[in-house]
Scaffold this motif. Structure first.
Motif, PDB file in Angstrom:
ATOM      1  N   TYR A  36       6.446   8.605  -5.263  1.00 20.52           N
ATOM      2  CA  TYR A  36       6.835   8.007  -3.985  1.00 20.52           C
ATOM      3  C   TYR A  36       6.460   8.935  -2.829  1.00 20.52           C
ATOM      4  O   TYR A  36       5.999   8.486  -1.779  1.00 20.52           O
ATOM      5  N   ILE A  39       2.799   8.667  -2.139  1.00 19.69           N
ATOM      6  CA  ILE A  39       2.503   7.463  -1.372  1.00 19.69           C
ATOM      7  C   ILE A  39       2.892   7.670   0.097  1.00 19.69           C
ATOM      8  O   ILE A  39       2.142   7.338   1.023  1.00 19.69           O
ATOM      9  N   GLN A  57      -1.515   0.970   3.963  1.00 15.67           N
ATOM     10  CA  GLN A  57      -1.569   2.020   2.947  1.00 15.67           C
ATOM     11  C   GLN A  57      -1.281   1.474   1.553  1.00 15.67           C
ATOM     12  O   GLN A  57      -1.871   1.909   0.563  1.00 15.67           O
ATOM     13  N   GLY A  58      -0.379   0.519   1.445  1.00 16.83           N
ATOM     14  CA  GLY A  58      -0.054  -0.055   0.145  1.00 16.83           C
ATOM     15  C   GLY A  58      -1.247  -0.730  -0.499  1.00 16.83           C
ATOM     16  O   GLY A  58      -1.543  -0.507  -1.687  1.00 16.83           O
ATOM     17  N   THR A 120      -4.887  -5.049   6.179  1.00 17.19           N
ATOM     18  CA  THR A 120      -4.237  -5.318   4.896  1.00 17.19           C
ATOM     19  C   THR A 120      -4.745  -6.612   4.288  1.00 17.19           C
ATOM     20  O   THR A 120      -5.174  -6.651   3.121  1.00 17.19           O
ATOM     21  N   GLN A 242       1.062  -2.910  -4.504  1.00 13.25           N
ATOM     22  CA  GLN A 242       1.317  -2.711  -3.081  1.00 13.25           C
ATOM     23  C   GLN A 242       2.800  -2.831  -2.757  1.00 13.25           C
ATOM     24  O   GLN A 242       3.289  -2.249  -1.779  1.00 13.25           O
ATOM     25  N   ALA A 245       4.122   0.503  -3.418  1.00 18.71           N
ATOM     26  CA  ALA A 245       3.707   1.409  -2.350  1.00 18.71           C
ATOM     27  C   ALA A 245       4.600   1.285  -1.131  1.00 18.71           C
ATOM     28  O   ALA A 245       4.822   2.266  -0.410  1.00 18.71           O
ATOM     29  N   LEU A 246       5.147   0.103  -0.886  1.00 20.20           N
ATOM     30  CA  LEU A 246       6.018  -0.077   0.270  1.00 20.20           C
ATOM     31  C   LEU A 246       7.373   0.603   0.082  1.00 20.20           C
ATOM     32  O   LEU A 246       8.166   0.653   1.017  1.00 20.20           O
ATOM     33  N   LYS A 247       7.637   1.123  -1.137  1.00 25.33           N
ATOM     34  CA  LYS A 247       8.831   1.940  -1.315  1.00 25.33           C
ATOM     35  C   LYS A 247       8.739   3.203  -0.467  1.00 25.33           C
ATOM     36  O   LYS A 247       9.737   3.896  -0.263  1.00 25.33           O
TER      37      LYS A 247
END
Length: 318
Positions: A36, A39, A57-58, A120, A242, A245-247
């Motif tokens: 995490y 990321i 980024q995700g 995105t 993705q 990734a948003l975590k």
């Protein structure tokens, strides 16, 4: 009283009665937390350079991993595919700077933020067009990433560590440390912080926004590639990555959007907190706590410390 006991006492009794399971849970949380943090560093890089949260980024994590696997499936040897994927991420960085960022210099932050939304969905559509929408298997063996596990006898039980998790933790830790040094000790790192403070001021002292943005987006692309490889090796490569990734968003809220140490600490808090919550408190709410606990923790920080643990408090005088 039974409910209070189940919430506030019983989980800690379980931890004390089965310390080997506690160590196992902490290890899994630590690995997730380090990933995490990796990321989150991608988000920190872009935010430091533009002052805008990079929503793309995700999907960059997914796109990098899909490019690697797609090139291998097309007959390119694994190591060459890895090198070509790095080249693709560099071309992506150049394209973003030329087509998205350069026309938007000195525009309001919300404009840049919405531009990352557009990026995105472009990458989602382009990725599905080129690679298809089906999940793919990461080329773990071809990249010489280890499989299997090692076991340790501890506290009267056994703790099992997956070799890929050990490798992921080591690689992520090295990258995190290298990026921390890059931000604090190098000329480019100082220039990057200057760009984040003010585009006009940075331009006035001779800092090239174009070069800084290419370097930053390329570095974020490398971080995305490493993240995609590690997460893909632990599960599979698909557009669902993705969401993982948003975590990084609650991680950034905890640590601060401009802080590399904050990304590390925030990642570890979220990773370990999720695993402990899922294992010890999850049965009380029917499991699934791992999917939303991070956002609840982030909400608590927003209420009491909105700048995060290591973020800068901005005071505007009227």
């Amino acid at each position: 009283m039974d409910i209070l006991y189940s919430i506030f006492i019983d989980p800690f009794v379980q931890m004390g009665s089965a310390p080997d399971l506690l160590v196992q849970t902490l290890w899994e949380g630590l690995v997730s937390g380090v990933l995490y943090a990796l990321i989150a560093l991608g988000f920190v890089l872009i935010f430091k350079a533009s002052g805008v949260f990079n929503f793309a980024q995700g999907i960059m994590v997914v796109f990098a991993a899909l490019t690697l696997v797609g090139l291998y499936e097309a007959g390119v040897p694994a190591i060459l595919a890895l090198i070509l994927t790095i080249a693709v991420m560099f071309l992506l960085a150049v394209g973003v700077e030329r087509l998205v960022l350069r026309p938007l210099v000195n525009q309001p932050d919300i404009i840049l933020f919405m531009a990352t939304f557009g990026l995105t969905y472009f990458l989602i559509g382009f990725g599905e067009l080129v690679f298809g929408g089906n999940p793919k298997v990461m080329i773990t063996d071809e990249l010489y990433l280890p499989r299997g596990s090692v076991e340790f006898e501890m506290f009267g039980g056994f703790v099992s560590l997956q070799k890929i998790d050990i490798t992921a933790a080591i690689i992520a830790s090295v990258m995190v440390a290298a990026l921390a040094v890059f931000f604090q000790k190098t000329r480019i790192g100082r220039a990057l912080r200057a760009v984040a403070d003010s585009h006009k001021a940075a331009l006035s002292v001779g800092i090239s926004l174009n070069q800084i943005w290419i370097i930053v987006w390329f570095t974020a692309g490398i971080v995305a590639l490493a993240t995609g490889i590690m997460w893909g090796a632990r599960s599979e490569v698909s557009f669902a990555l993705q969401i993982i990734a948003l975590k990084a968003l609650p991680v950034l809220i905890l640590g601060g959007f401009t802080s590399v140490p904050g990304a590390i600490v925030g990642g570890l808090i979220i990773g370990v907190g999720e695993k402990l919550g899922e294992f010890y408190w999850g049965p009380l709410v029917g499991s699934g706590i791992e999917s939303w606990l991070a956002y609840v923790i982030a909400l608590g920080f927003l209420l009491f410390r909105p700048q995060g643990l290591f973020g800068e408090r901005i005071i505007e005088r009227i």
